[in-house]
Design an enzyme around this catalytic site. Structure first.
Site, PDB file in Angstrom:
ATOM      1  N   SER A 272     -39.849   8.586 -20.308  1.00 21.74           N
ATOM      2  CA  SER A 272     -38.450   8.397 -20.666  1.00 21.74           C
ATOM      3  C   SER A 272     -38.255   6.973 -21.212  1.00 21.74           C
ATOM      4  CB  SER A 272     -37.562   8.700 -19.454  1.00 21.74           C
ATOM      5  OG  SER A 272     -36.223   8.897 -19.819  1.00 21.74           O
TER       6      SER A 272
ATOM      7  N   ASP B 231     -37.420   6.982 -32.178  1.00 20.51           N
ATOM      8  CA  ASP B 231     -36.874   6.496 -33.447  1.00 20.51           C
ATOM      9  C   ASP B 231     -35.430   6.032 -33.275  1.00 20.51           C
ATOM     10  OD1 ASP B 231     -36.266   5.907 -36.040  1.00 20.51           O
ATOM     11  OD2 ASP B 231     -36.521   7.954 -36.811  1.00 20.51           O
TER      12      ASP B 231
ATOM     13  N   GLU C 133     -34.202  16.958 -22.537  1.00 22.88           N
ATOM     14  CA  GLU C 133     -35.490  17.132 -23.222  1.00 22.88           C
ATOM     15  C   GLU C 133     -35.356  17.795 -24.589  1.00 22.88           C
ATOM     16  OE1 GLU C 133     -39.725  16.413 -22.119  1.00 22.88           O
ATOM     17  OE2 GLU C 133     -37.750  15.703 -21.561  1.00 22.88           O
TER      18      GLU C 133
ATOM     19  N   LYS D  27     -42.454  14.390 -35.666  1.00 23.01           N
ATOM     20  CA  LYS D  27     -42.378  13.629 -36.917  1.00 23.01           C
ATOM     21  C   LYS D  27     -43.069  12.273 -36.768  1.00 23.01           C
ATOM     22  CE  LYS D  27     -38.964  11.823 -40.211  1.00 23.01           C
ATOM     23  NZ  LYS D  27     -37.505  11.671 -40.491  1.00 23.01           N
TER      24      LYS D  27
ATOM     25  N   HIS E 198     -36.784  17.660 -18.623  1.00 21.76           N
ATOM     26  CA  HIS E 198     -36.909  16.212 -18.407  1.00 21.76           C
ATOM     27  C   HIS E 198     -36.983  15.958 -16.902  1.00 21.76           C
ATOM     28  CE1 HIS E 198     -36.546  12.362 -20.555  1.00 21.76           C
ATOM     29  NE2 HIS E 198     -35.813  11.904 -19.547  1.00 21.76           N
ATOM     30  N   SER E 199     -38.144  16.241 -16.320  1.00 21.07           N
ATOM     31  CA  SER E 199     -38.234  16.160 -14.858  1.00 21.07           C
ATOM     32  C   SER E 199     -39.666  15.893 -14.396  1.00 21.07           C
ATOM     33  CB  SER E 199     -37.696  17.440 -14.210  1.00 21.07           C
ATOM     34  OG  SER E 199     -38.339  18.578 -14.726  1.00 21.07           O
ATOM     35  N   TRP E 200     -39.759  15.426 -13.160  1.00 22.43           N
ATOM     36  CA  TRP E 200     -41.015  14.915 -12.621  1.00 22.43           C
ATOM     37  C   TRP E 200     -42.165  15.909 -12.542  1.00 22.43           C
ATOM     38  CZ3 TRP E 200     -42.837  10.237 -12.234  1.00 22.43           C
ATOM     39  CH2 TRP E 200     -41.938   9.158 -12.216  1.00 22.43           C
TER      40      TRP E 200
END
Length: 347
Positions: free
Chosen positions: A178, A206, A286, A295, A317-319
């Site tokens: 992250s 980006d 995520e 990209k 988006h997790s452990w």
């Protein structure tokens, strides 16, 4: 992703995306330790010419130490967790390669050992594992307003401190997730030759991406961070923004093996048993990542950078996903560090 609320549900803990702040779904919590070491090579004292001093050491177990480091760059003390390799105490003339592990937003230096089995993974690796604090929304940068100076602390003071006090050598890898993944990429690009290997998990790559800019702005509202304090006004100081934008400097990664990974935001078996709110936030955080990461990987390949990717599905988006990815890349990390075995053998 950008600094935002951290969600805790045991191993389902999520390190946030700025979008989460505006969703107002959940909030943070925290964590523990034990005794003090005796005298020896790891006793608290000043380290010459590093700009940093170890002012305290707490031994969590035989191999894991929590350091309190007084930093000249930061103007304050910063906690750092270190896992010593086997042989560190007995092989006094040997130096060791180092894996630096960077945490995500709204988290701290305890996250990797709290949420993964990195101690067991590293037990026979022959490498130091160094997990410094990076601020709950520090963005792994020297701030435009003067302080904090996280980048100087991590890439200059801490590196030299590890060399002078813990017999670290110049074979280094950096892994982050992250916000820490953004930090890992920036450190590798801005300090060419410092890291043999850089891995970024579930990170924005980006700063020119309109969605990333939007989410960063939302996150700054949520955590009270003024992005102008970090990199200056984006219009007036675009030079600073681009100098901290991984996608704007692909050639700077030449000579470093890069690994990029992210899920697609779809919940999977590793999310089973999590509260609905946790799964939803992890999915939203995520989902925005795969296109820009893909990209970026192509731009790296186009200039000759050795890059690998794992754009997996499902994945939030997790452990649990980050721990799985850590296991997946660990043999490669060790192989890259081992390339300089001759340099870190006993002299």
């Amino acid at each position: 992703m950008p600094s935002a609320p951290t969600l805790f549900t045991g191993r389902a803990r999520l390190t946030g995306l700025s979008l989460l702040a505006c969703l107002l779904l959940l909030t943070p919590l925290c964590g523990t330790a034990t005794a003090v070491p005796t005298s020896g090579p790891d006793h608290p004292s000043r380290s010459a010419d590093t700009g940093a001093w170890i002012t305290g050491i707490r031994r969590l177990d035989e191999r894991t130490l929590d350091l309190t480091v007084l930093s000249r760059a930061m103007g304050s003390s910063v906690p750092v967790r270190v896992i010593l390799p086997k042989g560190w105490h007995s092989e006094r003339r040997r130096t060791f390669p180092v894996v630096y592990m960077l945490h995500g937003g709204e988290d701290d230096y305890t996250s990797w050992t709290r949420e993964t089995d990195v101690e067991a993974l590293a037990e026979n690796s022959g490498a130091l594992v160094v997990m410094p604090d990076g601020g709950r929304h520090g963005y792994y940068s020297d701030w435009y307003v003067g302080r904090p100076r996280w980048e100087t602390f991590h890439t200059s003071e801490l590196v030299r401190l590890m060399e002078s006090r813990f017999r670290a050598n110049s074979s280094r890898a950096v892994i982050g997730l992250s916000m820490g993944g953004f930090g890992a990429l920036n450190y590798a690009a801005r300090h060419r030759g410092m890291f043999r290997y850089a891995a970024s998990m579930s990170s924005y790559v980006d700063l020119n991406d309109p969605l990333v800019r939007f989410l960063l702005d939302l996150g700054s509202l949520g955590d009270g961070t003024n992005l102008h304090d970090i990199w200056g006004d984006p219009k007036k100081r675009d030079d600073i923004w681009q100098a901290h934008n991984p996608s704007a400097m692909p050639r700077a990664f030449r000579g470093t093996k890069v690994h990029l990974s992210t899920g697609n935001g779809t919940p999977g078996p590793l999310d089973n048993g999590n509260p609905f709110g946790v799964t939803l936030v992890g999915a939203l955080a995520e989902a925005a990542l795969p296109a820009s990461v893909g990209k970026f990987a192509e731009s790296l390949r186009s200039v000759g950078v050795d890059v690998t990717t794992n754009l997996y599905a499902p994945g939030t988006h997790s452990w649990p996903y980050w721990e799985r990815e850590l296991h997946r890349i660990w043999p490669t990390v060790m192989k890259e560090l081992d390339g300089s075995r001759g340099a870190w053998a006993a002299q």
